[in-house]
Design a protein around this motif. Sequence first.
Motif, PDB file in Angstrom:
ATOM      1  N   SER A  14     -19.736  27.840 -58.126  1.00 39.87           N
ATOM      2  CA  SER A  14     -19.175  27.556 -56.800  1.00 39.87           C
ATOM      3  C   SER A  14     -20.158  27.927 -55.695  1.00 39.87           C
ATOM      4  O   SER A  14     -20.373  27.136 -54.761  1.00 39.87           O
ATOM      5  CB  SER A  14     -17.869  28.327 -56.624  1.00 39.87           C
ATOM      6  N   ASN A  34     -29.335  25.057 -63.788  1.00 31.91           N
ATOM      7  CA  ASN A  34     -28.173  25.742 -64.370  1.00 31.91           C
ATOM      8  C   ASN A  34     -28.359  26.000 -65.853  1.00 31.91           C
ATOM      9  O   ASN A  34     -28.766  25.125 -66.608  1.00 31.91           O
ATOM     10  CB  ASN A  34     -26.892  24.927 -64.163  1.00 31.91           C
ATOM     11  N   THR A  40     -18.290  25.187 -63.341  1.00 31.00           N
ATOM     12  CA  THR A  40     -18.033  26.437 -62.580  1.00 31.00           C
ATOM     13  C   THR A  40     -17.107  27.403 -63.340  1.00 31.00           C
ATOM     14  O   THR A  40     -16.164  26.976 -64.018  1.00 31.00           O
ATOM     15  CB  THR A  40     -17.444  26.233 -61.151  1.00 31.00           C
ATOM     16  N   THR A  41     -17.394  28.688 -63.146  1.00 33.49           N
ATOM     17  CA  THR A  41     -16.551  29.735 -63.750  1.00 33.49           C
ATOM     18  C   THR A  41     -15.118  29.599 -63.259  1.00 33.49           C
ATOM     19  O   THR A  41     -14.153  29.740 -64.019  1.00 33.49           O
ATOM     20  CB  THR A  41     -17.120  31.123 -63.379  1.00 33.49           C
ATOM     21  N   GLY A  46     -11.845  30.754 -65.089  1.00 36.27           N
ATOM     22  CA  GLY A  46     -11.478  31.772 -64.100  1.00 36.27           C
ATOM     23  C   GLY A  46     -10.202  31.465 -63.365  1.00 36.27           C
ATOM     24  O   GLY A  46      -9.123  31.352 -63.962  1.00 36.27           O
ATOM     25  N   CYS A  47     -10.343  31.313 -62.040  1.00 40.63           N
ATOM     26  CA  CYS A  47      -9.188  31.144 -61.143  1.00 40.63           C
ATOM     27  C   CYS A  47      -8.184  30.114 -61.669  1.00 40.63           C
ATOM     28  O   CYS A  47      -6.980  30.375 -61.705  1.00 40.63           O
ATOM     29  CB  CYS A  47      -9.623  30.635 -59.765  1.00 40.63           C
ATOM     30  N   SER A  50      -6.394  30.490 -65.306  1.00 36.39           N
ATOM     31  CA  SER A  50      -5.535  31.681 -65.259  1.00 36.39           C
ATOM     32  C   SER A  50      -4.288  31.389 -64.428  1.00 36.39           C
ATOM     33  O   SER A  50      -3.179  31.782 -64.800  1.00 36.39           O
ATOM     34  CB  SER A  50      -6.293  32.906 -64.735  1.00 36.39           C
ATOM     35  N   LYS A  51      -4.442  30.661 -63.311  1.00 44.00           N
ATOM     36  CA  LYS A  51      -3.268  30.363 -62.483  1.00 44.00           C
ATOM     37  C   LYS A  51      -2.329  29.388 -63.190  1.00 44.00           C
ATOM     38  O   LYS A  51      -1.117  29.440 -63.014  1.00 44.00           O
ATOM     39  CB  LYS A  51      -3.678  29.785 -61.123  1.00 44.00           C
ATOM     40  N   GLY A 113     -31.284  24.783 -67.870  1.00 43.94           N
ATOM     41  CA  GLY A 113     -32.162  25.793 -68.449  1.00 43.94           C
ATOM     42  C   GLY A 113     -32.046  27.092 -67.676  1.00 43.94           C
ATOM     43  O   GLY A 113     -31.458  27.136 -66.593  1.00 43.94           O
ATOM     44  N   ARG A 114     -32.596  28.142 -68.255  1.00 43.13           N
ATOM     45  CA  ARG A 114     -32.499  29.475 -67.647  1.00 43.13           C
ATOM     46  C   ARG A 114     -33.709  29.721 -66.762  1.00 43.13           C
ATOM     47  O   ARG A 114     -34.856  29.622 -67.225  1.00 43.13           O
ATOM     48  CB  ARG A 114     -32.423  30.517 -68.767  1.00 43.13           C
ATOM     49  N   THR A 159     -12.085  36.510 -70.916  1.00 42.78           N
ATOM     50  CA  THR A 159     -11.568  35.280 -70.297  1.00 42.78           C
ATOM     51  C   THR A 159     -12.466  34.087 -70.623  1.00 42.78           C
ATOM     52  O   THR A 159     -12.067  32.942 -70.418  1.00 42.78           O
ATOM     53  CB  THR A 159     -11.422  35.450 -68.774  1.00 42.78           C
ATOM     54  N   ARG A 262     -16.787  42.753 -64.600  1.00 37.51           N
ATOM     55  CA  ARG A 262     -17.796  41.702 -64.795  1.00 37.51           C
ATOM     56  C   ARG A 262     -19.107  42.191 -64.214  1.00 37.51           C
ATOM     57  O   ARG A 262     -19.111  42.864 -63.191  1.00 37.51           O
ATOM     58  CB  ARG A 262     -17.356  40.404 -64.094  1.00 37.51           C
ATOM     59  N   ASN A 265     -25.085  38.432 -63.168  1.00 36.50           N
ATOM     60  CA  ASN A 265     -26.113  37.848 -64.040  1.00 36.50           C
ATOM     61  C   ASN A 265     -27.487  37.960 -63.376  1.00 36.50           C
ATOM     62  O   ASN A 265     -27.993  37.014 -62.768  1.00 36.50           O
ATOM     63  CB  ASN A 265     -25.804  36.369 -64.313  1.00 36.50           C
ATOM     64  N   LEU A 269     -33.213  37.041 -64.752  1.00 39.71           N
ATOM     65  CA  LEU A 269     -33.973  36.434 -63.644  1.00 39.71           C
ATOM     66  C   LEU A 269     -35.378  37.012 -63.457  1.00 39.71           C
ATOM     67  O   LEU A 269     -36.191  36.437 -62.744  1.00 39.71           O
ATOM     68  CB  LEU A 269     -33.198  36.603 -62.331  1.00 39.71           C
ATOM     69  N   GLY A 302     -22.630  34.699 -53.999  1.00 42.54           N
ATOM     70  CA  GLY A 302     -21.601  34.634 -55.044  1.00 42.54           C
ATOM     71  C   GLY A 302     -21.510  35.921 -55.852  1.00 42.54           C
ATOM     72  O   GLY A 302     -22.026  36.972 -55.463  1.00 42.54           O
ATOM     73  N   LEU A 311     -13.732  33.752 -55.232  1.00 41.02           N
ATOM     74  CA  LEU A 311     -14.168  32.370 -55.026  1.00 41.02           C
ATOM     75  C   LEU A 311     -14.429  32.055 -53.556  1.00 41.02           C
ATOM     76  O   LEU A 311     -15.469  31.488 -53.204  1.00 41.02           O
ATOM     77  CB  LEU A 311     -13.105  31.437 -55.622  1.00 41.02           C
TER      78      LEU A 311
HETATM   79  C1  LIG Z   1     -10.166  35.071 -65.173  1.00 41.68           C
HETATM   80  C2  LIG Z   1     -10.667  34.989 -63.766  1.00 41.68           C
HETATM   81  C3  LIG Z   1      -9.780  34.696 -62.751  1.00 41.68           C
HETATM   82  C4  LIG Z   1     -10.230  34.605 -61.454  1.00 41.68           C
HETATM   83  N1  LIG Z   1      -9.317  34.305 -60.472  1.00 41.68           N
HETATM   84  C5  LIG Z   1      -9.727  34.203 -59.199  1.00 41.68           C
HETATM   85  C6  LIG Z   1      -8.808  33.857 -58.189  1.00 41.68           C
HETATM   86  O1  LIG Z   1      -7.633  33.615 -58.442  1.00 41.68           O
HETATM   87  N2  LIG Z   1      -9.262  33.772 -56.916  1.00 41.68           N
HETATM   88  C7  LIG Z   1     -10.574  34.019 -56.591  1.00 41.68           C
HETATM   89  O2  LIG Z   1     -10.936  33.962 -55.403  1.00 41.68           O
HETATM   90  N3  LIG Z   1     -11.476  34.348 -57.539  1.00 41.68           N
HETATM   91  C8  LIG Z   1     -11.080  34.437 -58.835  1.00 41.68           C
HETATM   92  N4  LIG Z   1     -12.001  34.730 -59.809  1.00 41.68           N
HETATM   93  C9  LIG Z   1     -13.399  34.961 -59.404  1.00 41.68           C
HETATM   94  C10 LIG Z   1     -14.140  33.627 -59.199  1.00 41.68           C
HETATM   95  O3  LIG Z   1     -13.966  32.826 -60.341  1.00 41.68           O
HETATM   96  C11 LIG Z   1     -15.615  33.923 -58.963  1.00 41.68           C
HETATM   97  O4  LIG Z   1     -15.741  34.746 -57.812  1.00 41.68           O
HETATM   98  C12 LIG Z   1     -16.429  32.663 -58.738  1.00 41.68           C
HETATM   99  O5  LIG Z   1     -16.190  31.729 -59.748  1.00 41.68           O
HETATM  100  C13 LIG Z   1     -17.928  33.015 -58.696  1.00 41.68           C
HETATM  101  O6  LIG Z   1     -18.705  31.846 -58.517  1.00 41.68           O
HETATM  102  P1  LIG Z   1     -20.284  31.905 -58.654  1.00 41.68           P
HETATM  103  O7  LIG Z   1     -20.798  30.622 -58.124  1.00 41.68           O
HETATM  104  O8  LIG Z   1     -20.794  33.160 -58.068  1.00 41.68           O
HETATM  105  O9  LIG Z   1     -20.581  31.995 -60.214  1.00 41.68           O
HETATM  106  P2  LIG Z   1     -20.408  30.913 -61.398  1.00 41.68           P
HETATM  107  O10 LIG Z   1     -19.374  29.890 -61.097  1.00 41.68           O
HETATM  108  O11 LIG Z   1     -20.259  31.726 -62.631  1.00 41.68           O
HETATM  109  O12 LIG Z   1     -21.807  30.158 -61.433  1.00 41.68           O
HETATM  110  C14 LIG Z   1     -22.980  30.742 -61.900  1.00 41.68           C
HETATM  111  C15 LIG Z   1     -23.774  29.725 -62.721  1.00 41.68           C
HETATM  112  O13 LIG Z   1     -25.107  30.212 -62.881  1.00 41.68           O
HETATM  113  C16 LIG Z   1     -25.521  30.001 -64.220  1.00 41.68           C
HETATM  114  N5  LIG Z   1     -26.628  30.928 -64.522  1.00 41.68           N
HETATM  115  C17 LIG Z   1     -26.575  32.255 -64.817  1.00 41.68           C
HETATM  116  N6  LIG Z   1     -27.825  32.751 -65.001  1.00 41.68           N
HETATM  117  C18 LIG Z   1     -28.687  31.724 -64.824  1.00 41.68           C
HETATM  118  C19 LIG Z   1     -30.095  31.589 -64.853  1.00 41.68           C
HETATM  119  N7  LIG Z   1     -30.901  32.630 -65.073  1.00 41.68           N
HETATM  120  N8  LIG Z   1     -30.635  30.362 -64.643  1.00 41.68           N
HETATM  121  C20 LIG Z   1     -29.863  29.276 -64.378  1.00 41.68           C
HETATM  122  N9  LIG Z   1     -28.513  29.362 -64.304  1.00 41.68           N
HETATM  123  C21 LIG Z   1     -27.923  30.562 -64.513  1.00 41.68           C
HETATM  124  C22 LIG Z   1     -24.244  30.273 -64.989  1.00 41.68           C
HETATM  125  O14 LIG Z   1     -24.292  29.773 -66.301  1.00 41.68           O
HETATM  126  C23 LIG Z   1     -23.219  29.541 -64.109  1.00 41.68           C
HETATM  127  O15 LIG Z   1     -23.143  28.170 -64.431  1.00 41.68           O
HETATM  128  C24 LIG Z   1     -11.594  34.809 -61.137  1.00 41.68           C
HETATM  129  C25 LIG Z   1     -12.514  35.086 -62.159  1.00 41.68           C
HETATM  130  C26 LIG Z   1     -12.056  35.163 -63.463  1.00 41.68           C
HETATM  131  C27 LIG Z   1     -13.048  35.433 -64.549  1.00 41.68           C
END
Ligand SMILES: Cc1cc2nc3c(=O)[nH]c(=O)nc-3n(C[C@H](O)[C@H](O)[C@H](O)COP(=O)(O)OP(=O)(O)OC[C@H]3O[C@@H](n4cnc5c(N)ncnc54)[C@H](O)[C@@H]3O)c2cc1C
Length: 467
Positions: A14, A34, A40-41, A46-47, A50-51, A113-114, A159, A262, A265, A269, A302, A311
Amino acid sequence: MKKEVDVAIIGAGSAGLYALSQVRKQTDNFLLINDGPYGTTCARVGCMPSKSLIRIAEYYHEREYFEKSGIKNSDKLSICMPDVLKRVRKHRDILVAGNIKNITRLGDKVLSGRAEFINANTLKVGEDEIVAKKIIIATGSTPVLDPKWEAFKEHILTTDELFEQEDLPATLGVLGLGVIGLELGQALSRLGIKITAVHSREFIGGLSDPKVNENMLGLCKKEFDIWIGGGRAVLTKVDDKIKISNSENEMLVDKVLVAIGRKPNLESLKLENLGITLDKKGMPDFDPQTMQIEDLPIYIAGDVNADKPLLHEAADEGRIAGYNVVKDQKKFKRKVPLAIVFSDPNIALIGKDYKEIKDDESVITCSYDFKQQGRAFLINKNAGLANLYVQKSDGKLLGAQIAAPGGEHLAHHLAWAMEQELTVYDMLQLPFYHPTLEEGLYTLLLTCTKAIGKKTTGIREVPYGHL
Ligand SMILES: Cc1cc2nc3c(=O)[nH]c(=O)nc-3n(C[C@H](O)[C@H](O)[C@H](O)COP(=O)(O)OP(=O)(O)OC[C@H]3O[C@@H](n4cnc5c(N)ncnc54)[C@H](O)[C@@H]3O)c2cc1C
């Protein structure tokens, strides 16, 4: 391959995608990198799933009121867990598919890729080298696990795996009653799984206000077993079960849902190649109003920065980082903190935390117990407590912790009011219909005016002659 771009975004979650929405307004010369599954998580594990699960659990839980409400044969209702999980996955798949469709449209501007840093402008992704003027780190977070549990990993769920299960067992341990453990532990218990939850701290669901916590804990303990205070759980395999034990209790369960936090990550890097100081968790220093890391051409948004792992915060941080990598850098005002736990009653944390105000004599705390609330009574949800923190001098709303029916919506009203810097007097002049859960909020605001010692009619006065 060597590629030169204006902006590289690491992570198609996200935060990364919200960053991209800003970047694309200014340049087409970007790369989204990616590692792992797209979608997306939030939508995948995630969100959203679970909802979906929580809603199904709520439907089933309601049956407890059917018989006394004249709805017959509720004892014939039952849960088919494989179908419950299928329904959750159906919801999830629709949301993930929409996300992936958008990513696919980006064509060769997406690289799987990482990514790891070679220096502040250069990334290595497999055999590829990416040189970028600006880089956004948006790599998210991962569930914390103890490596010792690897020996019986078929009994361990996080999860990441929960919603993928074809079925769930009769008994489940839940480690951690933070936001995720509490939401899912309660939902799974309501779906008929025998839950034993272990929480090593006093406060559940992210709360820090002792009165609200005590009230919520009391309500949860009526629904499922909770061990608080016996220290961390130790897991051991006993035949085909897992023994959960701590200094006070032990119990055999089929599987354990681990929700002990949690971790960002960061490890993969190679931030050590940037020549900056990292704290003991490997986190760089960044400005939450620009998202920039020190004075590097690198931004971090994030869950990966561990500041506010939610989120809506990931979205805002992504937007800030995305704007700043393509425009003249600005500082952005961060919004009033707002966090919801989708338990029943909902927990909500808004504005200043209890810890920030508890010793401040210029702040008063006013309470409202939803036991007395009319609409809540009619819908069998008259339980929970709301504590509001208010500036004594003028009634300005500073913060709140609530565990209340419809708490997620009450929290929105409060957060919007705090964002507008309203007082309890301003809020009382707004319309409240009847009967509604918001009337609990109205009474709470009135209680504050009494505590401040300056009462109000709650109706805006118009200068005579303007009526
Ligand atoms: C069970 C659960 C329920 C949740 N419920 C809620 C809710 O109700 N409301 C709310 O606001 N939040 C909720 N959250 C939190 C919310 O999901 C997160 O805050 C949000 O998804 C984070 O987004 P992000 O973009 O930071 O990470 P992500 O969506 O995880 O994106 C990170 C991406 O980076 C990739 N990545 C990692 N390392 C590397 C690398 N070295 N190179 C390339 N790519 C890489 C990963 O694979 C992933 O695709 C919940 C989380 C969980 C687990």
